[in-house]
Design a protein around this motif. Sequence first.
Motif, short mmCIF file in Angstrom:
data_model
loop_
_atom_site.label_atom_id
_atom_site.label_comp_id
_atom_site.label_asym_id
_atom_site.label_seq_id
_atom_site.Cartn_x
_atom_site.Cartn_y
_atom_site.Cartn_z
N LEU A 207 -30.31 94.02 39.62
CA LEU A 207 -30.29 93.44 40.96
C LEU A 207 -29.43 92.18 41.01
CD1 LEU A 207 -31.28 93.51 43.85
CD2 LEU A 207 -33.36 92.32 43.12
N CYS A 208 -29.59 91.31 40.03
CA CYS A 208 -28.80 90.08 40.00
C CYS A 208 -27.32 90.39 39.80
CB CYS A 208 -29.29 89.17 38.89
SG CYS A 208 -30.95 88.52 39.17
N LEU A 209 -27.02 91.39 38.98
CA LEU A 209 -25.64 91.77 38.74
C LEU A 209 -24.98 92.27 40.01
CD1 LEU A 209 -23.30 92.23 36.82
CD2 LEU A 209 -24.28 94.45 36.23
N GLU A 210 -25.71 93.08 40.79
CA GLU A 210 -25.15 93.58 42.05
C GLU A 210 -24.88 92.44 43.02
OE1 GLU A 210 -24.09 96.62 42.86
OE2 GLU A 210 -24.48 97.10 40.76
N LYS A 211 -25.78 91.48 43.09
CA LYS A 211 -25.58 90.34 43.98
C LYS A 211 -24.36 89.53 43.56
CE LYS A 211 -30.23 89.65 45.79
NZ LYS A 211 -31.32 88.68 46.03
N LYS A 213 -21.74 90.65 41.89
CA LYS A 213 -20.54 91.43 42.16
C LYS A 213 -20.14 91.35 43.63
CE LYS A 213 -20.75 94.79 38.40
NZ LYS A 213 -20.92 96.23 38.04
N LEU A 214 -21.14 91.38 44.50
CA LEU A 214 -20.86 91.23 45.93
C LEU A 214 -20.27 89.86 46.23
CD1 LEU A 214 -24.02 92.92 47.54
CD2 LEU A 214 -21.67 93.77 47.58
N GLU A 215 -20.81 88.84 45.56
CA GLU A 215 -20.29 87.49 45.77
C GLU A 215 -18.87 87.37 45.25
OE1 GLU A 215 -20.09 83.44 46.78
OE2 GLU A 215 -21.34 85.11 47.45
N ARG A 216 -18.57 88.02 44.14
CA ARG A 216 -17.22 87.97 43.59
C ARG A 216 -16.22 88.64 44.53
NH1 ARG A 216 -16.19 89.67 37.48
NH2 ARG A 216 -17.28 91.54 38.16
N LYS A 217 -16.63 89.78 45.14
CA LYS A 217 -15.77 90.45 46.11
C LYS A 217 -15.52 89.56 47.32
CE LYS A 217 -17.07 95.18 44.86
NZ LYS A 217 -17.74 96.42 45.31
N ARG A 218 -16.58 88.86 47.77
CA ARG A 218 -16.44 87.97 48.92
C ARG A 218 -15.45 86.85 48.61
NH1 ARG A 218 -17.86 83.30 50.88
NH2 ARG A 218 -18.90 82.67 48.96
N LEU A 219 -15.56 86.29 47.40
CA LEU A 219 -14.67 85.21 47.02
C LEU A 219 -13.22 85.67 46.90
CD1 LEU A 219 -16.90 83.44 44.36
CD2 LEU A 219 -16.25 82.54 46.58
N LYS A 220 -13.03 86.90 46.43
CA LYS A 220 -11.67 87.43 46.33
C LYS A 220 -11.06 87.61 47.71
CE LYS A 220 -11.94 89.81 41.88
NZ LYS A 220 -11.90 91.13 41.19
N ARG A 221 -11.89 88.11 48.66
CA ARG A 221 -11.39 88.26 50.03
C ARG A 221 -11.04 86.89 50.63
NH1 ARG A 221 -15.63 92.15 50.40
NH2 ARG A 221 -16.96 90.59 51.42
N LYS A 222 -11.89 85.91 50.35
CA LYS A 222 -11.64 84.56 50.85
C LYS A 222 -10.37 83.98 50.25
CE LYS A 222 -14.05 80.18 51.61
NZ LYS A 222 -12.93 79.31 51.23
N LYS A 223 -10.14 84.26 48.98
CA LYS A 223 -8.95 83.75 48.32
C LYS A 223 -7.69 84.32 48.94
CE LYS A 223 -6.85 83.27 43.74
NZ LYS A 223 -6.99 83.56 42.31
N LEU A 224 -7.73 85.61 49.28
CA LEU A 224 -6.58 86.25 49.89
C LEU A 224 -6.29 85.70 51.28
CD1 LEU A 224 -7.12 89.97 48.82
CD2 LEU A 224 -5.40 88.38 47.97
N SER A 225 -7.34 85.40 52.01
CA SER A 225 -7.17 84.93 53.39
C SER A 225 -6.89 83.43 53.48
CB SER A 225 -8.40 85.27 54.23
OG SER A 225 -9.54 84.65 53.70
N ASP A 226 -7.53 82.65 52.61
CA ASP A 226 -7.40 81.19 52.69
C ASP A 226 -6.41 80.61 51.71
OD1 ASP A 226 -9.37 81.43 54.55
OD2 ASP A 226 -10.98 80.67 53.26
N GLN A 227 -6.07 81.39 50.66
CA GLN A 227 -5.21 80.91 49.59
C GLN A 227 -5.64 79.54 49.07
OE1 GLN A 227 -1.18 81.05 51.04
NE2 GLN A 227 -1.11 83.27 50.94
N PRO A 228 -6.84 79.44 48.54
CA PRO A 228 -7.33 78.16 48.06
C PRO A 228 -6.57 77.68 46.83
CG PRO A 228 -8.79 79.92 47.34
CD PRO A 228 -7.77 80.55 48.27
N CYS A 229 -6.60 76.35 46.63
CA CYS A 229 -5.89 75.78 45.49
C CYS A 229 -6.70 75.87 44.21
CB CYS A 229 -5.56 74.31 45.78
SG CYS A 229 -4.44 74.10 47.19
N GLY A 230 -8.02 75.78 44.34
CA GLY A 230 -8.86 75.74 43.15
C GLY A 230 -9.08 77.11 42.55
N ARG A 231 -9.72 77.14 41.41
CA ARG A 231 -10.05 78.38 40.74
C ARG A 231 -11.21 79.07 41.43
NH1 ARG A 231 -10.82 77.83 34.47
NH2 ARG A 231 -12.62 76.68 35.20
N SER A 232 -11.27 80.37 41.24
CA SER A 232 -12.41 81.13 41.74
C SER A 232 -13.66 80.75 40.96
CB SER A 232 -12.13 82.62 41.58
OG SER A 232 -13.31 83.35 41.77
#
Length: 252
Positions: A207-211, A213-232
Amino acid sequence: MAKGKKCGTKGKTITLKMARSALRVTPEGKRRLDLSNMGLDTFPKCLLKLPSMEELDLSRNHLRKVPDFIGRLTGVRWLDLHSNRIEQLPGSIGQLEALSHLNLCNNRLDSSGLPADIGRLKGLQTLNLGMNRLTALPATMVALTNLRELGLFDNQLAAIPECIAALPNLKKLNAKRNPMAYAQGDATEAKASEGRYLVREEDLCKLCLEKCKLERKRLKRKKLSDQPCGRSHFSGLITPNSVAQINQELWR
């Protein structure tokens, strides 16, 4: 309670005889009972018949309620309740004065479900409250002067509670993925970042792993849209820190 009498949950029962036979001695010489991932939805009352038990693992079950009688398990030093459905802790939790490690990660606790009595756990060294619904912490937690590690990740905190900044021995604080806005140069931000660390995917329960993984996908989408300077937040490994692991020995 008579020997062999059932306790626990519908369809999944624990007898006193079963509990006694499941007691194991850890390499450190502690008497530990592992009842994790057994489908339990009721806290087994027969555990009161095991006064020598020092460590109890009831993680990855379906517990919704922690009963008042938990306060009678005064010999327990290590208690793992992660990945259940717990919405509220009883005030009697404060009677476990010998408790040094408490894992409540991945439950349904909100701020009203965390009693002020948690501040009575003066011997507590590790407390994990990550992946709950907390918006605040009891002010009484300022009394947890022996606390060294605290997990607050994946909650709804708008700021680091003031009581946390006053804890003299706190070395590791994970407050990631809360709706916080830190002021530049804020000392609490530095303290919150101080003790974060990563674990391997295979060390997390399903259960924790699935949560995560979902958060990692969300962060990747955010990185593509916002192009943040910091690390994921994730760089090959998975957070949160130290908890919700299949092998709970690593968390200890």
